[in-house]
Design a protein around this motif. Structure first.
Motif, PDB file in Angstrom:
ATOM      1  N   ARG A 137      15.036 -41.564  57.337  1.00 10.29           N
ATOM      2  CA  ARG A 137      14.251 -41.180  56.037  1.00 10.29           C
ATOM      3  C   ARG A 137      15.199 -41.553  54.835  1.00 10.29           C
ATOM      4  O   ARG A 137      14.763 -42.253  53.897  1.00 10.29           O
ATOM      5  CB  ARG A 137      13.691 -40.007  56.171  1.00 10.29           C
ATOM      6  CG  ARG A 137      12.614 -39.916  57.098  1.00 10.29           C
ATOM      7  CD  ARG A 137      11.762 -38.311  56.956  1.00 10.29           C
ATOM      8  NE  ARG A 137      10.886 -38.814  58.014  1.00 10.29           N
ATOM      9  CZ  ARG A 137       9.724 -37.872  57.855  1.00 10.29           C
ATOM     10  NH1 ARG A 137       9.460 -37.207  57.008  1.00 10.29           N
ATOM     11  NH2 ARG A 137       8.843 -37.801  58.695  1.00 10.29           N
ATOM     12  N   ILE A 138      16.296 -40.952  55.020  1.00 17.83           N
ATOM     13  CA  ILE A 138      17.367 -41.258  53.896  1.00 17.83           C
ATOM     14  C   ILE A 138      17.638 -42.525  53.731  1.00 17.83           C
ATOM     15  O   ILE A 138      17.799 -43.497  52.716  1.00 17.83           O
ATOM     16  CB  ILE A 138      18.737 -40.144  54.001  1.00 17.83           C
ATOM     17  CG1 ILE A 138      18.169 -38.919  53.913  1.00 17.83           C
ATOM     18  CG2 ILE A 138      19.498 -40.582  52.997  1.00 17.83           C
ATOM     19  CD1 ILE A 138      19.503 -38.012  54.281  1.00 17.83           C
ATOM     20  N   VAL A 139      18.126 -43.400  55.098  1.00 22.77           N
ATOM     21  CA  VAL A 139      18.314 -44.752  54.827  1.00 22.77           C
ATOM     22  C   VAL A 139      17.187 -45.610  54.261  1.00 22.77           C
ATOM     23  O   VAL A 139      17.400 -46.504  53.591  1.00 22.77           O
ATOM     24  CB  VAL A 139      18.602 -45.336  56.394  1.00 22.77           C
ATOM     25  CG1 VAL A 139      18.726 -46.822  56.387  1.00 22.77           C
ATOM     26  CG2 VAL A 139      20.091 -44.747  56.908  1.00 22.77           C
ATOM     27  N   ALA A 140      15.843 -45.271  54.622  1.00 21.88           N
ATOM     28  CA  ALA A 140      14.916 -46.038  54.055  1.00 21.88           C
ATOM     29  C   ALA A 140      14.609 -45.788  52.416  1.00 21.88           C
ATOM     30  O   ALA A 140      14.479 -46.576  51.932  1.00 21.88           O
ATOM     31  CB  ALA A 140      13.519 -45.423  54.787  1.00 21.88           C
ATOM     32  N   GLU A 141      14.927 -44.501  52.006  1.00 23.39           N
ATOM     33  CA  GLU A 141      15.015 -44.191  50.862  1.00 23.39           C
ATOM     34  C   GLU A 141      16.094 -45.063  49.906  1.00 23.39           C
ATOM     35  O   GLU A 141      15.888 -45.367  48.726  1.00 23.39           O
ATOM     36  CB  GLU A 141      15.187 -42.683  50.496  1.00 23.39           C
ATOM     37  CG  GLU A 141      14.615 -42.115  49.057  1.00 23.39           C
ATOM     38  CD  GLU A 141      13.313 -42.184  48.920  1.00 23.39           C
ATOM     39  OE1 GLU A 141      13.017 -42.003  47.653  1.00 23.39           O
ATOM     40  OE2 GLU A 141      12.369 -42.435  49.636  1.00 23.39           O
ATOM     41  N   ARG A 142      17.245 -45.127  50.632  1.00 22.25           N
ATOM     42  CA  ARG A 142      18.171 -45.695  50.035  1.00 22.25           C
ATOM     43  C   ARG A 142      18.033 -47.189  49.962  1.00 22.25           C
ATOM     44  O   ARG A 142      18.503 -47.925  48.871  1.00 22.25           O
ATOM     45  CB  ARG A 142      19.748 -45.636  50.719  1.00 22.25           C
ATOM     46  CG  ARG A 142      20.201 -44.226  50.486  1.00 22.25           C
ATOM     47  CD  ARG A 142      21.684 -44.253  50.768  1.00 22.25           C
ATOM     48  NE  ARG A 142      22.370 -45.082  49.958  1.00 22.25           N
ATOM     49  CZ  ARG A 142      23.339 -45.861  50.194  1.00 22.25           C
ATOM     50  NH1 ARG A 142      23.927 -45.782  51.587  1.00 22.25           N
ATOM     51  NH2 ARG A 142      24.155 -46.548  49.300  1.00 22.25           N
TER      52      ARG A 142
END
Length: 121
Positions: free
Chosen positions: A47-52
């Motif tokens: 999820r963080i990678v997608a947000e980044r």
């Protein structure tokens, strides 16, 4: 990135994406880190990678992803993200305790903790 009570941090700036413990992207743009409470770090990382991909320079996302990397034994990847935070202007971040800390202070603290952990291994 985690505060002194091991909770994720979020941006103090209202228009920014906020990384917190929980699970979804809210209607005001706040990002809640799914895996933190349940220990599902793989989901949190995804999820963080997608947000980044959308907000690559947001220090709160870099700090929280670095925390996931550090907690999963990827120390060099974590250090690279902490260095990226330090290479950008400092941003005030809200901690879950209600305190405010700079992104640079949090990155430096994490780097010191990481160095201590490596020294004690």
């Amino acid at each position: 990135m985690r505060d002194a009570q091991d909770r994720p941090v979020r941006s103090r700036n209202p228009g920014r994406c906020n990384a917190r413990a929980g699970g979804t992207v809210g209607d005001r743009g706040s990002y809640r880190l799914q895996g933190d409470r349940g220990g599902d770090l793989a989901t949190a990382e995804q999820r963080i990678v997608a947000e980044r991909r959308i907000f690559p320079q947001r220090p709160e996302l870099m700090l929280n992803l670095a925390s996931v990397y550090a907690r999963t034994g990827r120390d060099s990847e974590a250090r690279a993200l902490y260095a990226a935070v330090l290479a950008r202007p400092s941003v005030a971040l809200d901690l879950p305790s209600g305190a405010v800390a700079s992104s640079h202070d949090l990155a430096n603290l994490a780097l010191r903790r990481q160095a201590q952990q490596i020294a004690t291994r």
